[in-house]
Write a protein that holds these residues in place. Structure first.
Motif, PDB file in Angstrom:
ATOM      1  N   CYS A  39       0.706  -1.251  -0.041  1.00  0.00           N
ATOM      2  CA  CYS A  39      -0.030  -0.052   0.105  1.00  0.00           C
ATOM      3  C   CYS A  39       0.770   0.805  -0.194  1.00  0.00           C
ATOM      4  O   CYS A  39       0.601   2.379   0.073  1.00  0.00           O
ATOM      5  CB  CYS A  39      -0.928  -0.256   1.431  1.00  0.00           C
ATOM      6  SG  CYS A  39      -2.376  -0.926   0.878  1.00  0.00           S
TER       7      CYS A  39
ATOM      8  N   PHE B  21      -8.342   2.783   4.379  1.00  0.00           N
ATOM      9  CA  PHE B  21      -8.495   1.644   3.315  1.00  0.00           C
ATOM     10  C   PHE B  21      -9.065   1.981   1.994  1.00  0.00           C
ATOM     11  O   PHE B  21     -10.158   1.991   2.348  1.00  0.00           O
ATOM     12  CB  PHE B  21      -7.606   0.456   2.684  1.00  0.00           C
ATOM     13  CG  PHE B  21      -6.455  -0.102   4.010  1.00  0.00           C
ATOM     14  CD1 PHE B  21      -4.884   0.059   3.698  1.00  0.00           C
ATOM     15  CD2 PHE B  21      -6.632  -0.033   5.390  1.00  0.00           C
ATOM     16  CE1 PHE B  21      -4.051   0.237   4.573  1.00  0.00           C
ATOM     17  CE2 PHE B  21      -5.023   0.398   6.318  1.00  0.00           C
ATOM     18  CZ  PHE B  21      -4.524   0.661   5.759  1.00  0.00           C
TER      19      PHE B  21
ATOM     20  N   GLY C 121       0.761  -0.012  -4.303  1.00  0.00           N
ATOM     21  CA  GLY C 121      -1.013  -0.583  -4.015  1.00  0.00           C
ATOM     22  C   GLY C 121      -0.839  -1.913  -3.893  1.00  0.00           C
ATOM     23  O   GLY C 121      -0.120  -2.546  -4.696  1.00  0.00           O
TER      24      GLY C 121
END
Length: 237
Positions: A205, A232, A209
């Motif tokens: 992340c 998120f 990603g």
């Protein structure tokens, strides 16, 4: 070239001002020189900025608006000056609005385009972790120093992006070194009792990603237990 023509015009005005016998005429010409000298300086500065950005391999697409027209106007003014210096004391055009202000607009636009290109270059060569994830990790004691280091690295990159550096190539090398250090910190994010799949998810992340498949039940449970799920979002690549 627009810069060369403008610089030549300023130099010739100054020379004619020195040669004039009439104090009034000399003063009038000197006023014109004083009006145009800062413009020539700004054009020179913007041209030098474009040159050093491009020399560092950064693509900058810039074509001066009305460049050909302004270049011709500079030539016409120079011709008129050499024909009779008084032609510039009382020019046929509105010197401020039809020439000076437009030249300043060209210089400003060049600087703006150069800065945008530099900031784009910085973004493309740097790493940045989402602040929401950093805040989540900062709540874990074992990760507080790591988060502080990442924030320090990101702050330095932000500082480098504020203005075009004197040496873009050298600054780029620094940015790449910071990016490498940033990645290394994310890649070693396995301490503090964080399960490996959670660490991998957070690491992904923070970089490019995470895949939907990496959001496993154990990751969901870990985030839910800490009230972090809302930080998120799912995005289509």
């Amino acid at each position: 070239m627009l810069l060369e023509r403008t610089t030549k015009l300023v130099a010739d005005i100054g020379q004619f001002a020195k040669m004039k016998r009439s104090a009034g005429e000399a003063k009038a010409l000197q006023t014109r020189a004083d009006q145009l000298s800062p413009v020539a300086d700004k054009l020179r500065e913007s041209a030098e900025t474009l040159a050093k950005i491009r020399k560092a391999g950064i693509v900058v697409s810039f074509v001066p608006k009305e460049g050909d027209e302004l270049g011709k106007r500079a030539t016409d003014l120079l011709t008129a000056l050499r024909s009779d210096p008084n032609n510039l004391v009382n020019p046929a055009i509105d010197l401020k609005y039809q020439f000076i202000d437009r030249l300043l607009s060209v210089a400003t636009a060049a600087q703006s385009v150069s800065l945008a290109a530099w900031r784009r270059h910085v973004a493309e060569n740097s790493e940045r972790a989402p602040e929401e994830i950093l805040s989540a990790l900062a709540a874990i004691p074992d990760y507080q120093s790591t988060v502080a280091k990442i924030r320090s690295l990101q702050k330095r990159v932000s500082q480098l992006a504020e203005n075009i550096p004197a040496d873009p190539a050298s600054a780029t090398e620094e940015i790449k070194r910071i990016a490498a250090e940033h990645r290394e910190i994310w890649e070693t994010m396995t301490a503090g009792g964080i399960p490996e799949d959670v660490a991998a998810f957070l690491r992904a992340c923070g970089l490019e990603g995470a895949t939907l498949g990496s959001f496993t039940p154990s990751v969901a449970a870990w985030l839910s237990e800490r009230g972090l799920v809302h930080l998120f979002r799912v995005k289509l690549r």
